[in-house]
Design a protein around this motif. Structure first.
Motif, PDB file in Angstrom:
ATOM      1  N   PHE A  13     -12.144-185.143 -11.116  1.00 28.23           N
ATOM      2  CA  PHE A  13     -11.918-185.367  -9.690  1.00 28.23           C
ATOM      3  C   PHE A  13     -10.439-185.677  -9.442  1.00 28.23           C
ATOM      4  O   PHE A  13      -9.809-185.092  -8.562  1.00 28.23           O
ATOM      5  CB  PHE A  13     -12.800-186.519  -9.191  1.00 28.23           C
ATOM      6  N   VAL A  17      -7.812-183.458  -7.113  1.00 25.10           N
ATOM      7  CA  VAL A  17      -7.108-183.910  -5.903  1.00 25.10           C
ATOM      8  C   VAL A  17      -5.595-183.886  -6.118  1.00 25.10           C
ATOM      9  O   VAL A  17      -4.842-183.574  -5.193  1.00 25.10           O
ATOM     10  CB  VAL A  17      -7.588-185.286  -5.365  1.00 25.10           C
ATOM     11  N   SER A  35     -11.377-177.691  -3.348  1.00 25.05           N
ATOM     12  CA  SER A  35     -12.413-178.430  -2.614  1.00 25.05           C
ATOM     13  C   SER A  35     -13.798-178.027  -3.102  1.00 25.05           C
ATOM     14  O   SER A  35     -14.692-178.876  -3.223  1.00 25.05           O
ATOM     15  CB  SER A  35     -12.287-178.173  -1.110  1.00 25.05           C
ATOM     16  N   ILE A  38     -14.523-179.798  -6.387  1.00 23.29           N
ATOM     17  CA  ILE A  38     -14.812-181.220  -6.153  1.00 23.29           C
ATOM     18  C   ILE A  38     -16.257-181.379  -5.706  1.00 23.29           C
ATOM     19  O   ILE A  38     -16.986-182.250  -6.201  1.00 23.29           O
ATOM     20  CB  ILE A  38     -13.826-181.810  -5.119  1.00 23.29           C
ATOM     21  N   ALA A  90     -13.361-184.909  -0.834  1.00 24.06           N
ATOM     22  CA  ALA A  90     -13.097-186.194  -1.500  1.00 24.06           C
ATOM     23  C   ALA A  90     -13.996-187.291  -0.931  1.00 24.06           C
ATOM     24  O   ALA A  90     -14.461-188.164  -1.668  1.00 24.06           O
ATOM     25  CB  ALA A  90     -11.629-186.569  -1.355  1.00 24.06           C
ATOM     26  N   TRP A  93     -17.335-188.075  -2.472  1.00 26.15           N
ATOM     27  CA  TRP A  93     -17.304-188.858  -3.707  1.00 26.15           C
ATOM     28  C   TRP A  93     -17.186-190.360  -3.461  1.00 26.15           C
ATOM     29  O   TRP A  93     -17.447-191.156  -4.356  1.00 26.15           O
ATOM     30  CB  TRP A  93     -16.112-188.419  -4.555  1.00 26.15           C
ATOM     31  N   ALA A 156      -7.608-190.963  -2.075  1.00 25.63           N
ATOM     32  CA  ALA A 156      -8.757-190.733  -2.953  1.00 25.63           C
ATOM     33  C   ALA A 156      -8.610-191.463  -4.285  1.00 25.63           C
ATOM     34  O   ALA A 156      -9.566-192.082  -4.776  1.00 25.63           O
ATOM     35  CB  ALA A 156      -8.937-189.237  -3.189  1.00 25.63           C
ATOM     36  N   LEU A 160     -11.211-194.367  -5.305  1.00 21.04           N
ATOM     37  CA  LEU A 160     -12.246-193.938  -6.249  1.00 21.04           C
ATOM     38  C   LEU A 160     -12.819-195.051  -7.128  1.00 21.04           C
ATOM     39  O   LEU A 160     -14.031-195.090  -7.337  1.00 21.04           O
ATOM     40  CB  LEU A 160     -11.744-192.776  -7.119  1.00 21.04           C
TER      41      LEU A 160
END
Length: 171
Positions: A13, A17, A35, A38, A90, A93, A156, A160
């Protein structure tokens, strides 16, 4: 059972990004495959993190909500299409409460990015920037767009670790 995959998926991930941010920075484009990848990794991450159905559903609901908001921002020409897709992908997630940090850090970084770009585009710095590589010269063009993928990536990556997908993982 699949928890050993969680750090690998989190690293994937992060790499995606960051790739989106770099591509946006140097070309003002974020390819759809970023994208898409992801989003494709999300079900595997949900299974690996052993999220409950309710928590997984909340991830999806948050992602759909952010997708709708990102589509509106794109419609108003506030962000580009690639930015909207990366932002929404994103967000899927993040889950709760990480999505609040994601949006806050994306907005703050976007503000800093705007100030930096405005400074680069003003007479005192512009002549120096014109000596740089072509992508930097393009960034310094007065009235040019902002590579918001950079702000999305920072948001992100900061948020995360608070995602339920990473709960129980020591970072």
């Amino acid at each position: 059972m699949l928890s050993f995959l969680v750090p690998v998926l989190a690293a994937a991930f992060a790499a995606l990004v960051l790739t989106g941010a770099v591509r946006d920075l140097v070309s003002y484009t974020i390819p759809n495959w970023i994208s898409g990848a992801i989003l494709a990794l999300l079900p595997v991450a949900i299974l690996a993190a052993d999220l409950s159905l309710a928590t997984a559903g909340l991830h999806v609901a948050i992602g759909v909500g952010v997708l709708i908001a990102a589509m509106a921002m794109f419609a108003f020409r506030w962000i580009g299409g690639g930015d909207a897709k990366l932002f929404a992908a994103a967000a899927f997630w993040m889950g709760w409460p990480a999505v609040t940090d994601f949006m806050l850090w994306t907005a703050l970084t976007g503000g800093v990015l705007a100030v930096v770009l405005m400074s680069m585009r003003r007479p005192p710095l512009r002549p120096l920037v014109l000596l740089g590589p072509p992508w930097l010269v393009k960034l310094s063009e007065p009235g040019g767009a902002a590579p918001y993928g950079v702000a999305i990536a920072v948001g992100a990556l900061v948020a995360l670790p608070k995602s339920p997908l990473l709960s129980g993982l020591v970072l």
